[in-house]
Design a protein around this motif. Structure first.
Motif, mmCIF file in Angstrom:
data_model
loop_
_atom_site.group_PDB
_atom_site.id
_atom_site.type_symbol
_atom_site.label_atom_id
_atom_site.label_comp_id
_atom_site.label_asym_id
_atom_site.label_seq_id
_atom_site.Cartn_x
_atom_site.Cartn_y
_atom_site.Cartn_z
ATOM 1 N N LEU A 73 0.832 -1.197 0.000
ATOM 2 C CA LEU A 73 0.000 0.000 0.000
ATOM 3 C C LEU A 73 0.873 1.256 0.000
ATOM 4 O O LEU A 73 0.627 2.196 -0.770
ATOM 5 N N LEU A 74 1.901 1.282 0.841
ATOM 6 C CA LEU A 74 2.796 2.428 0.868
ATOM 7 C C LEU A 74 3.543 2.553 -0.453
ATOM 8 O O LEU A 74 3.702 3.663 -0.984
ATOM 9 N N ALA A 75 3.980 1.428 -0.999
ATOM 10 C CA ALA A 75 4.683 1.455 -2.284
ATOM 11 C C ALA A 75 3.805 2.045 -3.376
ATOM 12 O O ALA A 75 4.260 2.860 -4.195
ATOM 13 N N ASP A 76 2.538 1.656 -3.408
ATOM 14 C CA ASP A 76 1.618 2.162 -4.437
ATOM 15 C C ASP A 76 1.394 3.666 -4.293
ATOM 16 O O ASP A 76 1.334 4.393 -5.301
ATOM 17 N N ARG A 77 1.280 4.136 -3.066
ATOM 18 C CA ARG A 77 1.066 5.575 -2.860
ATOM 19 C C ARG A 77 2.298 6.380 -3.262
ATOM 20 O O ARG A 77 2.187 7.446 -3.880
ATOM 21 N N LEU A 78 3.460 5.881 -2.937
ATOM 22 C CA LEU A 78 4.699 6.561 -3.326
ATOM 23 C C LEU A 78 4.866 6.554 -4.847
ATOM 24 O O LEU A 78 5.243 7.565 -5.447
ATOM 25 N N ALA A 79 4.581 5.418 -5.454
ATOM 26 C CA ALA A 79 4.720 5.304 -6.907
ATOM 27 C C ALA A 79 3.768 6.236 -7.634
ATOM 28 O O ALA A 79 4.151 6.899 -8.607
ATOM 29 N N ALA A 80 2.526 6.297 -7.174
ATOM 30 C CA ALA A 80 1.545 7.170 -7.824
ATOM 31 C C ALA A 80 1.966 8.625 -7.728
ATOM 32 O O ALA A 80 1.866 9.380 -8.703
ATOM 33 N N ALA A 81 2.468 9.025 -6.560
ATOM 34 C CA ALA A 81 2.881 10.419 -6.379
ATOM 35 C C ALA A 81 4.093 10.752 -7.224
ATOM 36 O O ALA A 81 4.156 11.817 -7.857
ATOM 37 N N ALA A 82 5.081 9.848 -7.258
ATOM 38 C CA ALA A 82 6.311 10.114 -8.020
ATOM 39 C C ALA A 82 6.068 10.040 -9.523
ATOM 40 O O ALA A 82 6.546 10.889 -10.284
ATOM 41 N N ALA A 83 5.313 9.030 -9.963
ATOM 42 C CA ALA A 83 5.051 8.873 -11.393
ATOM 43 C C ALA A 83 4.235 10.039 -11.929
ATOM 44 O O ALA A 83 4.455 10.492 -13.061
ATOM 45 N N GLY A 84 3.302 10.527 -11.128
ATOM 46 C CA GLY A 84 2.502 11.662 -11.564
ATOM 47 C C GLY A 84 3.342 12.903 -11.785
ATOM 48 O O GLY A 84 3.107 13.674 -12.721
ATOM 49 N N ARG A 85 4.336 13.102 -10.939
ATOM 50 C CA ARG A 85 5.205 14.270 -11.072
ATOM 51 C C ARG A 85 6.216 14.105 -12.197
ATOM 52 O O ARG A 85 6.569 15.078 -12.874
ATOM 53 N N ALA A 86 6.717 12.876 -12.395
ATOM 54 C CA ALA A 86 7.770 12.654 -13.383
ATOM 55 C C ALA A 86 7.234 12.268 -14.750
ATOM 56 O O ALA A 86 7.986 12.255 -15.730
ATOM 57 N N GLY A 87 5.946 11.949 -14.831
ATOM 58 C CA GLY A 87 5.392 11.478 -16.097
ATOM 59 C C GLY A 87 5.973 10.133 -16.494
ATOM 60 O O GLY A 87 6.257 9.884 -17.669
ATOM 61 N N ALA A 88 6.157 9.252 -15.513
ATOM 62 C CA ALA A 88 6.824 7.973 -15.747
ATOM 63 C C ALA A 88 5.833 6.821 -15.730
ATOM 64 O O ALA A 88 4.812 6.860 -15.042
ATOM 65 N N GLY A 89 6.152 5.772 -16.483
ATOM 66 C CA GLY A 89 5.431 4.523 -16.391
ATOM 67 C C GLY A 89 5.916 3.747 -15.182
ATOM 68 O O GLY A 89 7.068 3.888 -14.777
ATOM 69 N N VAL A 90 5.062 2.919 -14.604
ATOM 70 C CA VAL A 90 5.397 2.222 -13.357
ATOM 71 C C VAL A 90 5.364 0.713 -13.565
ATOM 72 O O VAL A 90 4.431 0.173 -14.175
ATOM 73 N N ARG A 91 6.392 0.042 -13.047
ATOM 74 C CA ARG A 91 6.401 -1.421 -12.969
ATOM 75 C C ARG A 91 6.645 -1.812 -11.518
ATOM 76 O O ARG A 91 7.548 -1.267 -10.881
ATOM 77 N N VAL A 92 5.849 -2.736 -11.003
ATOM 78 C CA VAL A 92 5.983 -3.193 -9.618
ATOM 79 C C VAL A 92 6.631 -4.573 -9.590
ATOM 80 O O VAL A 92 6.200 -5.476 -10.315
ATOM 81 N N VAL A 93 7.653 -4.720 -8.756
ATOM 82 C CA VAL A 93 8.312 -6.005 -8.547
ATOM 83 C C VAL A 93 7.945 -6.486 -7.150
ATOM 84 O O VAL A 93 8.361 -5.892 -6.149
ATOM 85 N N GLU A 94 7.148 -7.548 -7.068
ATOM 86 C CA GLU A 94 6.743 -8.142 -5.793
ATOM 87 C C GLU A 94 7.758 -9.226 -5.426
ATOM 88 O O GLU A 94 7.802 -10.290 -6.047
ATOM 89 N N LEU A 95 8.574 -8.971 -4.427
ATOM 90 C CA LEU A 95 9.607 -9.930 -4.060
ATOM 91 C C LEU A 95 9.023 -11.223 -3.505
ATOM 92 O O LEU A 95 9.657 -12.283 -3.615
ATOM 93 N N ARG A 96 7.838 -11.156 -2.922
ATOM 94 C CA ARG A 96 7.187 -12.363 -2.417
ATOM 95 C C ARG A 96 7.078 -13.428 -3.502
ATOM 96 O O ARG A 96 7.262 -14.624 -3.251
ATOM 97 N N ASP A 97 6.822 -13.000 -4.729
ATOM 98 C CA ASP A 97 6.643 -13.928 -5.844
ATOM 99 C C ASP A 97 7.971 -14.458 -6.383
ATOM 100 O O ASP A 97 7.975 -15.396 -7.194
ATOM 101 N N LEU A 98 9.075 -13.857 -5.964
ATOM 102 C CA LEU A 98 10.391 -14.235 -6.491
ATOM 103 C C LEU A 98 11.266 -14.930 -5.460
ATOM 104 O O LEU A 98 12.441 -15.204 -5.719
ATOM 105 N N ALA A 99 10.698 -15.245 -4.290
ATOM 106 C CA ALA A 99 11.498 -15.757 -3.175
ATOM 107 C C ALA A 99 12.266 -17.021 -3.545
ATOM 108 O O ALA A 99 13.451 -17.171 -3.218
ATOM 109 N N VAL A 100 11.609 -17.948 -4.225
ATOM 110 C CA VAL A 100 12.266 -19.211 -4.566
ATOM 111 C C VAL A 100 13.413 -18.973 -5.546
ATOM 112 O O VAL A 100 14.518 -19.516 -5.384
#
Length: 212
Positions: free
Chosen positions: A18-45
């Motif tokens: 949730l915090l990551a999404d809020r930070l990403a939305a705020a930063a991407a909106g200011r920078a005009g950037a596309g966002v990709r999320v990497v969930e480490l939970r899915d990459l643990a193995v």
């Protein structure tokens, strides 16, 4: 521009995500950037296998490529034992094994979540030294969210300030990049700034530091 978010939350739903999404939305909106999320939970193995066989799996390799190609990063970890989580640290350790310069000069916004405000020093005692070691450029404002911070106005203010700092650094680096995508030298960057009216990266960074 590309903004990559690395989040080490384990639960579903996750306060860390949730915090990551809020930070990403705020930063991407200011920078005009596309966002990709990497969930480490899915990459643990795959992260664990990288330390035993020396090679990242397909999904982990794709995450590494995304991080290396990003113009800026938002990294968020839950606090375990007054520090970042083992999964979070292992991801960046494995990244360093495959490419020790993957984060060199890259703007990074650090953030963490925890159950109590007493662990807020994790930002300066653990995360900031880690990313300094990885040669990243860490924005001045880190964001820590304790349980009582959700819904509080202070958290919103920290998110906006940190996001603004990250967006400014991303824009500064983009402004002094050569057309081929490689960072230009300091002299070339300053010359371009003088001819094109672009504020050099060093001046942008200095403007972000608190006065005094």
């Amino acid at each position: 521009m590309k903004l990559v978010v690395v989040t080490a939350g384990l639960g579903v739903p996750s306060a860390t995500r949730l915090l990551a999404d809020r930070l990403a939305a705020a930063a991407a909106g200011r920078a005009g950037a596309g966002v990709r999320v990497v969930e480490l939970r899915d990459l643990a193995v795959e992260i664990a296998h990288t330390f035993t066989n020396g090679f990242p799996g397909r999904n982990l390799s794709a995450a590494f490529d995304a991080v290396a190609a990003a113009d800026g990063l938002v990294v968020v970890t839950p606090v375990f034992s007054a520090s970042y989580s083992g999964l979070f640290k292992s991801f960046f350790d494995a990244l360093g094994v495959t490419d020790e310069n993957a984060l060199a000069g890259k703007p990074v916004l650090i953030a963490a979540t925890g159950g109590t405000a007493r662990h807020s020093l994790v930002l300066d005692h653990a995360l900031r030294p880690l990313f300094a070691h990885l040669k990243a450029v860490v924005v001045p404002t880190g964001v820590y969210a304790a349980s009582e911070d959700w819904g509080a106005g202070g958290l919103d203010g920290r998110i906006e300030r940190a996001a603004g700092e990250l967006a400014a650094l991303m824009a500064g680096l983009s402004a002094v990049a050569e057309p081929g995508g490689k960072p230009a030298g300091r002299a070339a960057g300053e010359a371009a700034a003088q001819t094109d009216g672009i504020v050099p990266f060093e001046q942008r960074l200095a403007a972000l530091r608190p006065a005094g």
